[in-house]
Write a protein that holds these residues in place. Structure first.
Motif, mmCIF file in Angstrom:
data_model
loop_
_atom_site.group_PDB
_atom_site.id
_atom_site.type_symbol
_atom_site.label_atom_id
_atom_site.label_comp_id
_atom_site.label_asym_id
_atom_site.label_seq_id
_atom_site.Cartn_x
_atom_site.Cartn_y
_atom_site.Cartn_z
ATOM 1 N N LEU A 1 6.881 8.087 -15.765
ATOM 2 C CA LEU A 1 8.000 7.153 -15.863
ATOM 3 C C LEU A 1 9.319 7.844 -15.536
ATOM 4 O O LEU A 1 9.534 9.008 -15.892
ATOM 5 N N VAL A 2 10.191 7.104 -14.858
ATOM 6 C CA VAL A 2 11.508 7.611 -14.483
ATOM 7 C C VAL A 2 12.561 6.729 -15.129
ATOM 8 O O VAL A 2 12.492 5.491 -15.039
ATOM 9 N N MET B 1 7.412 4.053 -7.179
ATOM 10 C CA MET B 1 7.441 2.605 -7.351
ATOM 11 C C MET B 1 8.673 2.164 -8.125
ATOM 12 O O MET B 1 8.937 2.650 -9.226
ATOM 13 N N LEU B 2 9.393 1.233 -7.536
ATOM 14 C CA LEU B 2 10.475 0.548 -8.231
ATOM 15 C C LEU B 2 9.925 -0.788 -8.708
ATOM 16 O O LEU B 2 9.519 -1.626 -7.896
ATOM 17 N N ALA B 3 9.887 -0.989 -10.014
ATOM 18 C CA ALA B 3 9.359 -2.221 -10.598
ATOM 19 C C ALA B 3 10.525 -3.040 -11.133
ATOM 20 O O ALA B 3 11.173 -2.645 -12.102
ATOM 21 N N ILE B 4 10.798 -4.173 -10.495
ATOM 22 C CA ILE B 4 11.897 -5.043 -10.904
ATOM 23 C C ILE B 4 11.305 -6.218 -11.666
ATOM 24 O O ILE B 4 10.441 -6.934 -11.154
ATOM 25 N N GLY C 1 -1.660 17.026 -6.730
ATOM 26 C CA GLY C 1 -0.690 16.434 -5.817
ATOM 27 C C GLY C 1 0.488 15.801 -6.537
ATOM 28 O O GLY C 1 0.674 15.960 -7.750
ATOM 29 N N GLU C 2 1.291 15.081 -5.773
ATOM 30 C CA GLU C 2 2.470 14.428 -6.322
ATOM 31 C C GLU C 2 2.067 13.326 -7.308
ATOM 32 O O GLU C 2 1.153 12.550 -7.026
ATOM 33 N N PRO C 3 2.724 13.253 -8.443
ATOM 34 C CA PRO C 3 2.397 12.165 -9.383
ATOM 35 C C PRO C 3 2.916 10.831 -8.867
ATOM 36 O O PRO C 3 3.788 10.780 -7.985
ATOM 37 N N ASN C 4 2.366 9.755 -9.388
ATOM 38 C CA ASN C 4 2.970 8.439 -9.169
ATOM 39 C C ASN C 4 4.178 8.323 -10.090
ATOM 40 O O ASN C 4 4.055 8.539 -11.295
ATOM 41 N N ARG C 5 5.315 8.023 -9.526
ATOM 42 C CA ARG C 5 6.524 7.859 -10.326
ATOM 43 C C ARG C 5 6.917 6.380 -10.335
ATOM 44 O O ARG C 5 6.979 5.746 -9.284
ATOM 45 N N VAL C 6 7.177 5.857 -11.524
ATOM 46 C CA VAL C 6 7.527 4.443 -11.664
ATOM 47 C C VAL C 6 8.856 4.334 -12.393
ATOM 48 O O VAL C 6 9.016 4.867 -13.499
ATOM 49 N N MET C 7 9.793 3.647 -11.776
ATOM 50 C CA MET C 7 11.082 3.359 -12.396
ATOM 51 C C MET C 7 11.163 1.856 -12.619
ATOM 52 O O MET C 7 11.050 1.074 -11.670
#
Length: 360
Positions: free
Chosen positions: A352-353, A328-331, A39-45
């Motif tokens: 990672l993005v 996921m956008l990690a601020i 499936g779709e990966p988890n993407r984290v920026m």
């Protein structure tokens, strides 16, 4: 003399074993594997941020708009922020011998919302989670106001602000347990100068999300320091380096330009540049590791820092596990970004993005 060759062999064996121990690397390296999840990966920026509360007076809330628009365009499905979860703070408050008022200063005061709702932090957290599990496509304004005050009682003011921002202006008013004082608190948060309220909550609301995730962890306990003044002096001495001077001078120069067109974006580009993590390390934790006090103050500080970052990333990983395929956008404060990405890069179900293209 006949024992000398045997002794030499033994010494050589010990030396070889010592060298082998120093050069040991684990055979299992998740970051080097090439398998992929179904499936779709988890993407984290990861967006490394200055602490906007520390910006000069020339910084105004409206300046975040170009950045917020870019982040919304990425279409995140989860937003995390550098705040302590209400449940964590509740647990810390129950251990006064371990955590003092300074530790709890990073926690939201839930007392007013607890009284208004009749819910303590665990009960409010449970209600918020159950409410969102049964959340309709088109919740009424009354439902949003109720969820906002429940989030306040749960110690999650940023998520309460997301609900507030999702209401039309005329529906942002007191209602039942949401007292005029609590409604005023939410109104003030709309323009409060910090990256959680000005950026994370706005991005979440405009992205159609119902909350943000608090992933910070200030619960690291270093044990008694005996002499806190000596601890502070040792670290200050360790940080007194040309690398630190260069880093601070660069930050001050950027802040002076914040009132210029694109000034805030220029700061974010600098703090998210590939070179920034190494520069921060050299001026901070790398310098602390060489601090020579007999009490090893520098190494204790680095232990605190790495523990905190590991727990923050573990909290993020838990959120990703709720809905595989999350964007996921990690601020987070810019000094955490390098650690975030280093730890996340080891995970097979995380991709990672790079945030830099969005900042151009």
């Amino acid at each position: 003399m006949k024992y000398l060759p045997i002794l030499s062999i033994a010494i050589a064996a010990v030396a070889a074993a010592s060298s082998s121990a120093q050069n040991y690397r684990p055979s299992f390296r998740p970051d080097e594997l090439n398998d992929r999840p179904v499936g779709e990966p988890n993407r984290v920026m990861v967006l490394g941020s200055p602490h906007l509360s520390q910006m000069p007076d020339s910084f105004q809330p409206r300046m975040v708009e170009p950045l917020v628009s870019r982040l919304v365009d990425w279409k995140p499905t989860a937003v995390t922020t550098e705040t302590n979860a209400g449940l964590l703070c509740d647990a810390m408050r129950r251990q006064p011998a371990r955590y003092d008022s300074d530790d709890l200063s990073y926690c939201f005061d839930t007392a007013d919302a607890n009284r208004a709702t009749g819910l303590n932090v665990p009960a409010a957290t449970a209600e918020a989670e159950q409410t969102l599990a049964d959340w309709p496509q088109e919740p009424t304004p009354q439902m949003r106001r109720r969820l906002a005050v429940v989030f306040l009682a749960a110690g999650e003011p940023a998520s309460a602000l997301v609900q507030w921002l999702r209401l039309p202006d005329e529906e942002r008013r007191a209602d039942g347990a949401l007292t005029p004082e609590l409604a005023s608190e939410l109104d003030k948060r709309i323009a409060r100068k910090n990256e959680t309220d000005l950026i994370a909550a706005r991005v979440a609301a405009r992205s159609g999300l119902e909350r943000v995730w608090s992933v910070d962890d200030q619960s690291t306990y270093m044990g008694p320091l005996q002499d806190e003044d000596a601890y502070g002096a040792a670290l200050s001495s360790a940080w007194d380096t040309p690398a630190t001077e260069t880093r601070l001078a660069r930050a001050e120069a950027l802040e002076r330009k914040i009132g210029e067109p694109g000034g805030l974006l220029q700061i974010y580009r600098a703090y998210n540049a590939p070179s920034y993590a190494a520069e921060a390390y050299q001026s901070d934790w790398g310098a602390a590791l060489t601090e020579p006090s007999p009490q090893a103050y520098g190494r204790r500080y680095v232990s605190y820092w790495e523990t905190r970052n590991l727990r923050m990333v573990a909290n993020m990983r838990e959120v990703l596990g709720r809905q595989p395929g999350t964007r996921m956008l990690a601020i987070v404060g810019a000094s955490h970004k390098g650690y975030y990405e280093a730890y996340l890069n080891q995970m097979r179900d995380v991709e990672l993005v790079d945030v830099m293209p969005l900042l151009r």
